[in-house]
Design a protein around this motif. Structure first.
Motif, PDB file in Angstrom:
ATOM      1  N   ALA A  30      51.341  12.031   1.524  1.00 30.19           N
ATOM      2  CA  ALA A  30      51.576  11.143   0.380  1.00 30.19           C
ATOM      3  C   ALA A  30      52.203   9.827   0.815  1.00 30.19           C
ATOM      4  CB  ALA A  30      52.478  11.842  -0.638  1.00 30.19           C
ATOM      5  N   LEU A  31      53.115   9.883   1.794  1.00 28.36           N
ATOM      6  CA  LEU A  31      53.830   8.680   2.217  1.00 28.36           C
ATOM      7  C   LEU A  31      53.022   7.808   3.157  1.00 28.36           C
ATOM      8  CD1 LEU A  31      57.378  10.229   2.800  1.00 28.36           C
ATOM      9  CD2 LEU A  31      56.767   8.553   1.051  1.00 28.36           C
ATOM     10  N   PHE A  32      52.238   8.431   4.035  1.00 30.73           N
ATOM     11  CA  PHE A  32      51.583   7.661   5.104  1.00 30.73           C
ATOM     12  C   PHE A  32      50.065   7.738   5.048  1.00 30.73           C
ATOM     13  CE2 PHE A  32      55.697   9.211   6.779  1.00 30.73           C
ATOM     14  CZ  PHE A  32      56.332   7.987   6.894  1.00 30.73           C
ATOM     15  N   GLY A  33      49.513   8.113   3.902  1.00 30.56           N
ATOM     16  CA  GLY A  33      48.065   8.235   3.793  1.00 30.56           C
ATOM     17  C   GLY A  33      47.405   7.087   3.071  1.00 30.56           C
ATOM     18  N   ASP A  34      48.001   5.900   3.134  1.00 34.62           N
ATOM     19  CA  ASP A  34      47.432   4.762   2.402  1.00 34.62           C
ATOM     20  C   ASP A  34      46.062   4.338   2.921  1.00 34.62           C
ATOM     21  OD1 ASP A  34      49.574   4.641   0.721  1.00 34.62           O
ATOM     22  OD2 ASP A  34      50.650   3.125   1.887  1.00 34.62           O
TER      23      ASP A  34
ATOM     24  N   LEU B  34      45.586  16.533  -1.467  1.00 37.69           N
ATOM     25  CA  LEU B  34      46.933  16.895  -1.918  1.00 37.69           C
ATOM     26  C   LEU B  34      46.884  17.952  -3.025  1.00 37.69           C
ATOM     27  CD1 LEU B  34      48.733  13.424  -1.897  1.00 37.69           C
ATOM     28  CD2 LEU B  34      49.275  15.416  -0.472  1.00 37.69           C
ATOM     29  N   SER B  35      45.868  17.917  -3.851  1.00 36.76           N
ATOM     30  CA  SER B  35      45.732  18.936  -4.895  1.00 36.76           C
ATOM     31  C   SER B  35      45.441  20.308  -4.288  1.00 36.76           C
ATOM     32  CB  SER B  35      44.619  18.548  -5.874  1.00 36.76           C
ATOM     33  OG  SER B  35      45.010  17.469  -6.691  1.00 36.76           O
ATOM     34  N   VAL B  36      44.546  20.339  -3.305  1.00 38.20           N
ATOM     35  CA  VAL B  36      44.245  21.617  -2.651  1.00 38.20           C
ATOM     36  C   VAL B  36      45.488  22.148  -1.945  1.00 38.20           C
ATOM     37  CG1 VAL B  36      42.846  22.737  -0.876  1.00 38.20           C
ATOM     38  CG2 VAL B  36      41.805  21.053  -2.392  1.00 38.20           C
ATOM     39  N   GLN B  37      46.221  21.245  -1.294  1.00 39.74           N
ATOM     40  CA  GLN B  37      47.461  21.647  -0.625  1.00 39.74           C
ATOM     41  C   GLN B  37      48.447  22.234  -1.632  1.00 39.74           C
ATOM     42  OE1 GLN B  37      47.343  21.377   2.544  1.00 39.74           O
ATOM     43  NE2 GLN B  37      49.388  21.404   3.407  1.00 39.74           N
ATOM     44  N   ALA B  38      48.512  21.634  -2.810  1.00 37.38           N
ATOM     45  CA  ALA B  38      49.427  22.138  -3.839  1.00 37.38           C
ATOM     46  C   ALA B  38      48.975  23.482  -4.384  1.00 37.38           C
ATOM     47  CB  ALA B  38      49.533  21.114  -4.975  1.00 37.38           C
ATOM     48  N   MET B  39      47.669  23.716  -4.444  1.00 37.74           N
ATOM     49  CA  MET B  39      47.185  25.033  -4.889  1.00 37.74           C
ATOM     50  C   MET B  39      47.692  26.134  -3.963  1.00 37.74           C
ATOM     51  SD  MET B  39      43.228  24.209  -5.895  1.00 37.74           S
ATOM     52  CE  MET B  39      42.808  22.865  -7.008  1.00 37.74           C
ATOM     53  N   ILE B  40      47.713  25.860  -2.666  1.00 35.54           N
ATOM     54  CA  ILE B  40      48.262  26.835  -1.708  1.00 35.54           C
ATOM     55  C   ILE B  40      49.742  27.056  -1.995  1.00 35.54           C
ATOM     56  CG2 ILE B  40      48.618  27.336   0.735  1.00 35.54           C
ATOM     57  CD1 ILE B  40      46.280  25.400   1.323  1.00 35.54           C
ATOM     58  N   SER B  41      50.460  25.962  -2.258  1.00 31.80           N
ATOM     59  CA  SER B  41      51.888  26.073  -2.574  1.00 31.80           C
ATOM     60  C   SER B  41      52.110  26.908  -3.830  1.00 31.80           C
ATOM     61  CB  SER B  41      52.501  24.686  -2.773  1.00 31.80           C
ATOM     62  OG  SER B  41      52.588  23.990  -1.562  1.00 31.80           O
ATOM     63  N   VAL B  42      51.289  26.695  -4.852  1.00 30.66           N
ATOM     64  CA  VAL B  42      51.435  27.446  -6.100  1.00 30.66           C
ATOM     65  C   VAL B  42      51.310  28.940  -5.825  1.00 30.66           C
ATOM     66  CG1 VAL B  42      50.351  27.954  -8.323  1.00 30.66           C
ATOM     67  CG2 VAL B  42      50.698  25.582  -7.619  1.00 30.66           C
TER      68      VAL B  42
END
Length: 659
Positions: free
Chosen positions: A111-115, A126-134
């Motif tokens: 999120a910080l360095f993916g500009d 980032l959404s897929v990564q968050a699905m793993i976190s969920v």
């Protein structure tokens, strides 16, 4: 109060993870930039809350708050501070929190360095990564809460497993988790690319740093764990083909294949579908390792939990995440165009063979790992799959793989000239032949395959050095020009050279330690001397010493060669006070040629002790080669092209689209 804050922080992290998993994905589908932009603050916020939760757990361990069930089960006030801190992840609940924390850290970094990434791709990743976190946060909160309380609070804890009370606990698990999470990032990029239907050179450039980081840290974790078992368990071995050792090794093999496959996508726009599949498989094997460790299907020092209910939750999570990914892959993979064509004899062709051999080797390890478990569950009895199976299946696959690793860099892209490549490897042939002859002459007491192992290691090392020498035109031009070329060589090229050279060194060490190991076991009394190979071991004394939370029986051996003192070894036998578990602490004298290894065991009741001595030829080369590989990975990660993250043409296209 601090414990409750940690618990509430987990709940808040779950809420943010749900938002991160859904809103940016919907925004990417609708083309809504505000919704896609939500991925960044939610990812950073999720990491912040998980960091707060982890610090609260560390605090509970440091102050010995035994009202927390996990602290009671895995700590004791008499434990040294380092083991109270590291004990926070030396158990199921704490290690799971560390796993999710690292997952959130990677999301925050993206999120910080993916500009430089396209907004849609970053939002979806980032959404897929968050699905793993969920999934893991739900698992933690409902079945494995690290902040669960006990009432009334016990006065003392049950202590950390004595086998885990070692500095290796502070480094080995975190390294493995970083590797597993690095593969989850490659997985997230792969799923995002499948949703988008586009895989190109820019995508390969973006995914390679995460894969390289996963491969580097997995290498470090495996080497550290192997060395830990070598000196801690007291049996003088560096690899046992334990199911959980295999569970970390299989993702490493897939990550190695993925690294090479991504290069082909970046350079030649080929192997797109195969690279996506490898990214999915890499994370699938990481999840499989999580299932083996936490499901109760195995009994091992590596196993964190023995609760079948937890295993079913992880199995369901594995089925949804990986099964859904394969369905998506089957649906979207046909639209990924093949891209550039190449001849079978080419650098791409060498990497395809490399990938096939690595995938087949992974399949043999998977079969050896799961077959005893499947047979036991199906009522077929108990069977052990050990070293003979892997020597007969895995080793024959690695020999051509290593041989090809030296040849591949000499082949050209698209179409290679094999005779010319072999001619450039003339010196490697000569070095290999000399190494084989010298090995046969020096150690005629070992198996014939040991000569082959040393030869293949020298072949890879010589071929790697020749490839680097060819890049800098060493001995083909003046030294000033060669130096200039060496200074300007990309760091990724140095990383590849070091990784291949480290593998060669490790292979030589593995061969020596396996083929010419000497083991001697007997009962000794104080004052006795025993001859083992070229050395004499004299037992000078055995002392009983109280140390913090255990009693130690420490033996002192003087090691002599030709009547001269070589070293003094002081192995220990420890009896822990809370958990009455005896453990051994080996004493090792290391040289570049071999280790002298001593262990003291049980007393015989007649004034003697069972002792074991090992001579481990070239074993230090295993650890040295492993860390050369790690250093190569770190050098590659420092390459500016990875920091930029995308080819200049792709960046220009992104900026034009934004304008």
């Amino acid at each position: 109060m601090i414990t409750e804050i940690g618990h509430y922080a987990l709940v808040l992290a779950l809420i943010l993870a749900v938002a991160q998993a859904t809103l940016p994905l919907i925004g990417a589908q609708r083309g809504s930039r505000p919704w896609m932009a939500l991925a960044q603050p939610t990812a950073i916020g999720q990491f912040g809350f998980l960091g707060l939760s982890f610090l609260a757990l560390i605090h509970a361990y440091v102050v010995s708050d035994f009202s927390v069930a996990a602290v009671y089960e895995n700590s004791h006030s008499a434990q040294p501070l380092i083991y109270r801190i590291a004990g926070a992840w030396g158990n199921h609940e704490g290690s799971l929190l560390l796993w999710v924390l690292i997952l959130a850290l990677f999301g925050a970094l993206l999120a910080l360095f993916g500009d430089n990434l396209p907004p849609r791709l970053r939002a979806r990743a980032l959404s897929v990564q968050a699905m793993i976190s969920v999934g893991f946060l739900l698992f933690m909160l409902f079945t494995s809460n690290p902040f669960a309380r006990l009432d009334p609070a016990p006065l003392e804890g049950r202590e950390l497993n004595p086998l885990l009370q070692d500095p290796g606990l502070a480094t080995h698990p975190p390294m493995l988790y970083i590797g597993y999470v690095g593969l989850s990032m490659a997985f997230s990029f792969a799923i995002a690319a499948l949703i988008d239907g586009k895989v190109d050179a820019a995508w390969a450039r973006w995914v390679r740093p995460w894969t390289l980081l996963a491969w580097t840290t997995l290498t470090a974790g495996i080497v550290l764990g192997s060395h830990w078992a070598y000196y801690e368990l007291g049996w003088g071995g560096w690899w046992y083909w334990d199911p959980v050792e295999n569970a970390s090794f299989m993702p490493w093999l897939i990550a190695t294949a993925l690294l090479h496959s991504a290069i082909v996508v970046e350079k030649r726009d080929a192997l797109k579908a195969w690279t996506i599949l490898l990214a999915i498989l890499g994370f699938a094997f990481s999840m499989l390792g999580t299932f083996l460790v936490r499901s109760g299907v195995i009994t091992s020092v590596h196993a964190f939990a023995q609760d079948p209910a937890r295993g079913l939750f992880i199995l369901a999570l594995l089925t949804v995440a990986i099964g859904g990914s394969f369905v998506l892959f089957a649906w979207r993979a046909p639209i990924l165009k093949a891209g550039g064509m190449f001849a079978p004899i080419s650098r791409e062709g060498a990497m395809v063979i490399n990938n096939l051999l690595l995938a087949t080797a992974t399949a043999t390890v998977l079969l050896g790992t799961l077959y005893p478990l499947i047979l036991s569950v199906s009522g077929g009895g108990t069977v052990s799959v050990g070293t003979p199976y892997y020597n007969a299946t895995f080793v024959p696959l690695t020999l051509p793989l290593v041989a090809l690793t030296a040849i591949g860099p000499f082949l050209g892209w698209k179409r290679g000239d094999l005779p010319a490549a072999m001619q450039r490897l003339t010196f490697a042939f000569i070095a290999t032949f000399i190494a084989a002859v010298l090995t046969w002459w020096w150690r005629t007491d070992g198996p014939l395959l040991a000569v082959l192992g040393i030869a293949i290691g020298v072949w890879l090392l010589a071929g790697t050095l020749l490839e680097w020498a060819g890049r800098v035109k060493l001995f083909r031009t003046d030294l000033a020009t060669s130096w200039s070329r060496a200074v300007n060589l990309p760091r990724a090229a140095y990383g590849m050279t070091l990784a291949h050279a480290g593998l060669a060194i490790a292979i030589i060490g593995m061969t020596g330690a396996s083929a010419w190991k000497v083991e001697h076991i007997q009962v000794m009394h104080v004052g006795e001397t025993v001859e083992v190979g070229d050395y004499a071991y004299r037992l000078d004394n055995v002392q009983t010493l109280p140390v913090e939370n255990y009693l130690a029986e420490r033996a002192t051996f003087t090691v002599l060669q030709d009547g001269k003192t070589v070293t003094t070894l002081q192995p220990e036998r420890r009896q822990y006070l809370v958990q009455p578990m005896p453990t051994t602490e080996s004493a090792v004298h290391t040289t570049w040629k071999q280790d002298l290894y001593a262990v003291i065991g049980e007393p015989d009741g007649k004034g003697g002790w069972t002792v074991r001595f090992y001579h481990e030829p070239l074993v230090i080369w295993i650890w040295g080669g492993g860390f050369v590989m790690v250093f190569g990975g770190l050098i590659s990660l420092s390459d500016r092209r990875y920091r930029v993250g995308a080819p200049s043409r792709a960046l220009a296209a992104i900026r034009a689209a934004r304008a």
